[in-house]
Design an enzyme around this catalytic site. Structure first.
Site, PDB file in Angstrom:
ATOM      1  CB  THR A   8      38.803  34.445  31.544  1.00 42.92           C
ATOM      2  OG1 THR A   8      38.599  35.835  31.789  1.00 42.92           O
ATOM      3  CG2 THR A   8      38.980  34.228  30.054  1.00 42.92           C
ATOM      4  CG  ASP A  42      43.376  35.241  41.619  1.00 38.58           C
ATOM      5  OD1 ASP A  42      42.622  36.049  41.050  1.00 38.58           O
ATOM      6  OD2 ASP A  42      43.424  35.146  42.860  1.00 38.58           O
ATOM      7  CG  HIS A  47      39.153  43.250  26.483  1.00 41.61           C
ATOM      8  ND1 HIS A  47      39.286  43.861  25.250  1.00 41.61           N
ATOM      9  CD2 HIS A  47      38.008  43.719  27.012  1.00 41.61           C
ATOM     10  CE1 HIS A  47      38.253  44.654  25.053  1.00 41.61           C
ATOM     11  NE2 HIS A  47      37.455  44.590  26.119  1.00 41.61           N
ATOM     12  CG  ASN A  67      38.521  40.304  30.507  1.00 46.45           C
ATOM     13  OD1 ASN A  67      38.536  40.638  29.332  1.00 46.45           O
ATOM     14  ND2 ASN A  67      39.018  41.036  31.490  1.00 46.45           N
ATOM     15  CG  PHE A  83      43.922  47.021  33.619  1.00 52.72           C
ATOM     16  CD1 PHE A  83      44.898  46.531  32.771  1.00 52.72           C
ATOM     17  CD2 PHE A  83      43.508  46.221  34.677  1.00 52.72           C
ATOM     18  CE1 PHE A  83      45.450  45.267  32.972  1.00 52.72           C
ATOM     19  CE2 PHE A  83      44.051  44.951  34.879  1.00 52.72           C
ATOM     20  CZ  PHE A  83      45.018  44.477  34.017  1.00 52.72           C
ATOM     21  CE  LYS A  91      50.483  45.775  32.536  1.00 53.23           C
ATOM     22  NZ  LYS A  91      49.064  46.036  32.794  1.00 53.23           N
ATOM     23  NE  ARG A  98      47.385  40.147  32.331  1.00 49.93           N
ATOM     24  CZ  ARG A  98      47.185  40.952  33.375  1.00 49.93           C
ATOM     25  NH1 ARG A  98      46.766  40.467  34.512  1.00 49.93           N
ATOM     26  NH2 ARG A  98      47.416  42.236  33.280  1.00 49.93           N
TER      27      ARG A  98
HETATM   28  P1  IMP Z   1      42.776  39.456  37.965  1.00 52.04           P
HETATM   29  O1  IMP Z   1      43.063  38.284  38.851  1.00 52.04           O
HETATM   30  O2  IMP Z   1      43.543  39.403  36.663  1.00 52.04           O
HETATM   31  O3  IMP Z   1      41.312  39.699  37.778  1.00 52.04           O
HETATM   32  O4  IMP Z   1      43.359  40.751  38.714  1.00 52.04           O
HETATM   33  C1  IMP Z   1      42.872  41.169  39.980  1.00 52.04           C
HETATM   34  C2  IMP Z   1      43.107  42.659  40.151  1.00 52.04           C
HETATM   35  O5  IMP Z   1      44.502  42.944  40.180  1.00 52.04           O
HETATM   36  C3  IMP Z   1      42.540  43.528  39.018  1.00 52.04           C
HETATM   37  O6  IMP Z   1      41.208  43.857  39.244  1.00 52.04           O
HETATM   38  C4  IMP Z   1      43.441  44.763  39.105  1.00 52.04           C
HETATM   39  O7  IMP Z   1      42.991  45.628  40.133  1.00 52.04           O
HETATM   40  C5  IMP Z   1      44.775  44.171  39.538  1.00 52.04           C
HETATM   41  N1  IMP Z   1      45.617  43.908  38.357  1.00 52.04           N
HETATM   42  C6  IMP Z   1      45.786  42.719  37.732  1.00 52.04           C
HETATM   43  N2  IMP Z   1      46.649  42.833  36.713  1.00 52.04           N
HETATM   44  C7  IMP Z   1      47.019  44.130  36.693  1.00 52.04           C
HETATM   45  C8  IMP Z   1      47.889  44.867  35.841  1.00 52.04           C
HETATM   46  O8  IMP Z   1      48.505  44.360  34.881  1.00 52.04           O
HETATM   47  N3  IMP Z   1      48.012  46.170  36.125  1.00 52.04           N
HETATM   48  C9  IMP Z   1      47.352  46.785  37.153  1.00 52.04           C
HETATM   49  N4  IMP Z   1      46.534  46.150  37.960  1.00 52.04           N
HETATM   50  C10 IMP Z   1      46.355  44.814  37.735  1.00 52.04           C
END
Ligand code: IMP
Length: 193
Positions: free
Chosen positions: A8, A69, A12, A10, A150, A173, A179
């Site tokens: 990652t 992901d 955070h 990121n 978010f 949460k 996650r």
């Molecule tokens: P990523 O794979 O963690 O980057 O998540 C992909 C997309 O899923 C993010 O850009 C958010 O739009 C959505 N997303 C992931 N996790 C969350 C969450 O915990 N709450 C709300 N939207 C999420």
């Protein structure tokens, strides 16, 4: 102490994940390895994308590494936005626009069941691949509520709750989130080694 690379950029996410792993693990991110390029995510499934990212990093450093992901899967939309969650309304990754698009597509629809799903792909130091999953079931609200979190949090109400994800504190949460559940499954595996 064991060293693990998290695919990652990121910071955070890195801090959040470090809190799950505890002090027995030293976590490195892409910047620590000098990887600045955006890793391709073209597999078409959460599992495929997580593996694609982990393999990219493993090929680069040959160290134990993992990638995640996440997607929001809405049943009435045949599992969309799913793997396209970040860019559902376009390349700008605009959460407000993404939520508007979902609400527009579900207008007048009574079937609003959905889930967040996270997949973690882990490649151990010998190159063996392992997948872990966490999910939280829920429903898409008629309009956004709440100011925390978010992404799609304001329109997602987890099963058994009367509030949206965006009305819960981060600690609340984290007790039920996709996650957190995926991370717990992954950590349980690592602790048993
Ligand atoms: P990523 O794979 O963690 O980057 O998540 C992909 C997309 O899923 C993010 O850009 C958010 O739009 C959505 N997303 C992931 N996790 C969350 C969450 O915990 N709450 C709300 N939207 C999420």
């Amino acid at each position: 102490m064991k060293t693990l690379v998290f695919a990652t950029a990121n910071r955070h996410k890195l801090i959040e994940v470090q809190s799950f792993l505890g002090e027995g693990f030293a976590l490195h991110c892409l910047a620590d390895l000098g990887i600045t390029a955006e890793i391709p995510e073209t597999a078409g499934t959460l599992e495929g994308n997580a593996l694609q990212k982990a393999r990219y990093v493993y090929e680069h450093c040959h160290q134990a590494c993992f990638a995640d992901d996440t997607g929001l899967e809405i049943d009435a939309l045949d599992g969309q936005p799913g793997v396209y969650s970040a860019r559902y309304a376009g390349p700008a990754k605009d959460s407000q626009a993404n939520m508007r698009k979902v609400l527009e597509e579900l207008k007048g629809c009574r079937e609003r069941s959905a889930r967040f799903r996270t997949v973690i792909a882990y490649i151990d130091h010998e190159g063996a691949e392992h997948l872990f999953e966490g999910r939280v079931e829920g429903a898409i609200l008629e309009a956004p509520v709440g100011g925390q979190g978010f992404g799609y949090d304001p329109i997602f109400q987890p099963e058994g709750y009367t509030q949206s994800f965006a009305q819960l504190s981060l600690a609340e949460k984290n007790t039920i989130s996709h996650r957190a559940r995926a991370m717990r499954a992954f950590c349980t595996y690592l602790e048993r080694l």
